[in-house]
Design a protein around this motif. Structure first.
Motif, short mmCIF file in Angstrom:
data_model
loop_
_atom_site.label_atom_id
_atom_site.label_comp_id
_atom_site.label_asym_id
_atom_site.label_seq_id
_atom_site.Cartn_x
_atom_site.Cartn_y
_atom_site.Cartn_z
N GLU A 88 38.51 40.12 52.84
CA GLU A 88 37.23 40.80 52.70
C GLU A 88 36.41 40.74 54.00
O GLU A 88 35.64 41.66 54.28
CB GLU A 88 36.44 40.22 51.53
N TRP A 89 36.55 39.66 54.77
CA TRP A 89 35.82 39.55 56.04
C TRP A 89 36.30 40.62 57.02
O TRP A 89 35.50 41.23 57.72
CB TRP A 89 35.97 38.16 56.63
N ARG A 90 37.61 40.84 57.06
CA ARG A 90 38.14 41.90 57.95
C ARG A 90 37.58 43.26 57.54
O ARG A 90 37.19 44.06 58.40
CB ARG A 90 39.66 41.91 57.93
N GLU A 91 37.50 43.51 56.24
CA GLU A 91 36.92 44.77 55.77
C GLU A 91 35.44 44.84 56.13
O GLU A 91 34.95 45.89 56.55
CB GLU A 91 37.10 44.90 54.25
N HIS A 92 34.74 43.74 56.01
CA HIS A 92 33.32 43.69 56.36
C HIS A 92 33.12 44.00 57.84
O HIS A 92 32.21 44.77 58.21
CB HIS A 92 32.74 42.32 56.01
N LEU A 93 33.95 43.42 58.68
CA LEU A 93 33.82 43.69 60.12
C LEU A 93 34.10 45.16 60.43
O LEU A 93 33.43 45.75 61.29
CB LEU A 93 34.76 42.78 60.92
N GLU A 95 33.48 47.63 58.40
CA GLU A 95 32.27 48.34 57.95
C GLU A 95 31.14 48.21 58.98
O GLU A 95 30.42 49.17 59.24
CB GLU A 95 31.80 47.80 56.60
N LEU A 96 31.00 47.03 59.57
CA LEU A 96 29.98 46.84 60.60
C LEU A 96 30.26 47.70 61.82
O LEU A 96 29.34 48.26 62.42
CB LEU A 96 29.87 45.36 61.00
N ASP A 97 31.53 47.82 62.20
CA ASP A 97 31.90 48.69 63.32
C ASP A 97 31.54 50.14 63.02
O ASP A 97 30.98 50.84 63.88
CB ASP A 97 33.39 48.60 63.62
N ARG A 98 31.84 50.59 61.80
CA ARG A 98 31.50 51.97 61.43
C ARG A 98 29.99 52.16 61.43
O ARG A 98 29.48 53.19 61.88
CB ARG A 98 32.08 52.31 60.06
N LEU A 99 29.26 51.16 60.94
CA LEU A 99 27.79 51.23 60.93
C LEU A 99 27.26 51.32 62.36
O LEU A 99 26.38 52.12 62.65
CB LEU A 99 27.21 50.01 60.22
N ARG A 100 27.80 50.51 63.25
CA ARG A 100 27.34 50.50 64.65
C ARG A 100 27.63 51.85 65.31
O ARG A 100 26.80 52.41 66.01
CB ARG A 100 28.03 49.38 65.41
N GLU A 101 28.83 52.39 65.07
CA GLU A 101 29.18 53.70 65.62
C GLU A 101 28.25 54.78 65.08
O GLU A 101 27.79 55.64 65.84
CB GLU A 101 30.63 54.04 65.30
N HIS A 102 28.01 54.73 63.79
CA HIS A 102 27.14 55.72 63.17
C HIS A 102 25.72 55.61 63.73
O HIS A 102 25.08 56.61 64.01
CB HIS A 102 27.13 55.54 61.65
N GLY A 126 25.72 41.56 51.73
CA GLY A 126 25.59 41.33 50.29
C GLY A 126 26.79 41.91 49.54
O GLY A 126 27.31 41.29 48.61
N GLY A 127 27.23 43.08 49.96
CA GLY A 127 28.42 43.69 49.36
C GLY A 127 29.66 42.86 49.62
O GLY A 127 30.53 42.71 48.74
N PHE A 128 29.77 42.32 50.82
CA PHE A 128 30.89 41.43 51.16
C PHE A 128 30.92 40.24 50.21
O PHE A 128 31.97 39.90 49.66
CB PHE A 128 30.76 40.98 52.62
#
Length: 147
Positions: A88-93, A95-102, A126-128
């Motif tokens: 789940e941490w890898r998925e969270h990271l 998601e953070l990359d996608r958020l930063r790019e966006h 929180g979702g993580f």
């Protein structure tokens, strides 16, 4: 974690029949939709529902412990948690990359893009935590162990 996971399901779903289906994906639920809807012929409150579900989930945990044995279940718990957190941490990271790019490509119109990013990142975290809790509980109940 079991209590938190089932309470989150109860809080997220008001329809007792949908709740039963949601819970069935989390643990081997023994309550029916009708049992979740009514208590003594009266509609149940959220607190009553949560209490019933929590008791049912903990009873299922006790059955699982009897099935596997306490020492085996503790060993599963020790090995399961790091694996779930890592996945789940890898998925969270990601998601953070996608958020930063966006955020970099398109400003949200917010006065402070950093504040917007931090707020969104906190929501993702929180979702993580919810996913870790859900996956750990689900795996604990449904993981097939050859004995």
């Amino acid at each position: 974690m079991i209590s938190d996971a089932v309470e989150a399901c109860v809080a997220a779903t008001s329809d007792p029949y949908r709740l039963r289906d949601t819970l069935a994906g989390l643990y081997p639920v023994s309550l029916t939709g009708a049992e979740l809807a009514l208590a003594g012929g009266e509609p149940t409150s959220g607190a009553t529902q949560a209490g019933r579900v929590r008791a049912d989930a903990l009873a299922a945990y006790e059955r699982r412990e009897q099935e596997l044995g306490p020492s085996v279940l503790r060993e599963i718990e020790r090995k399961l948690m790091p694996a779930v957190i890592d996945r789940e941490w890898r998925e969270h990271l990601s998601e953070l990359d996608r958020l930063r790019e966006h955020a970099g490509v398109q400003g949200s119109g917010c006065a402070d893009p950093l504040e917007d990013y931090q707020r969104s990142a906190a929501e993702l975290y929180g979702g993580f935590l919810r996913r870790v809790r859900h996956q750990a509980v689900r795996s604990l109940y449904f993981l097939q162990i050859p004995l």
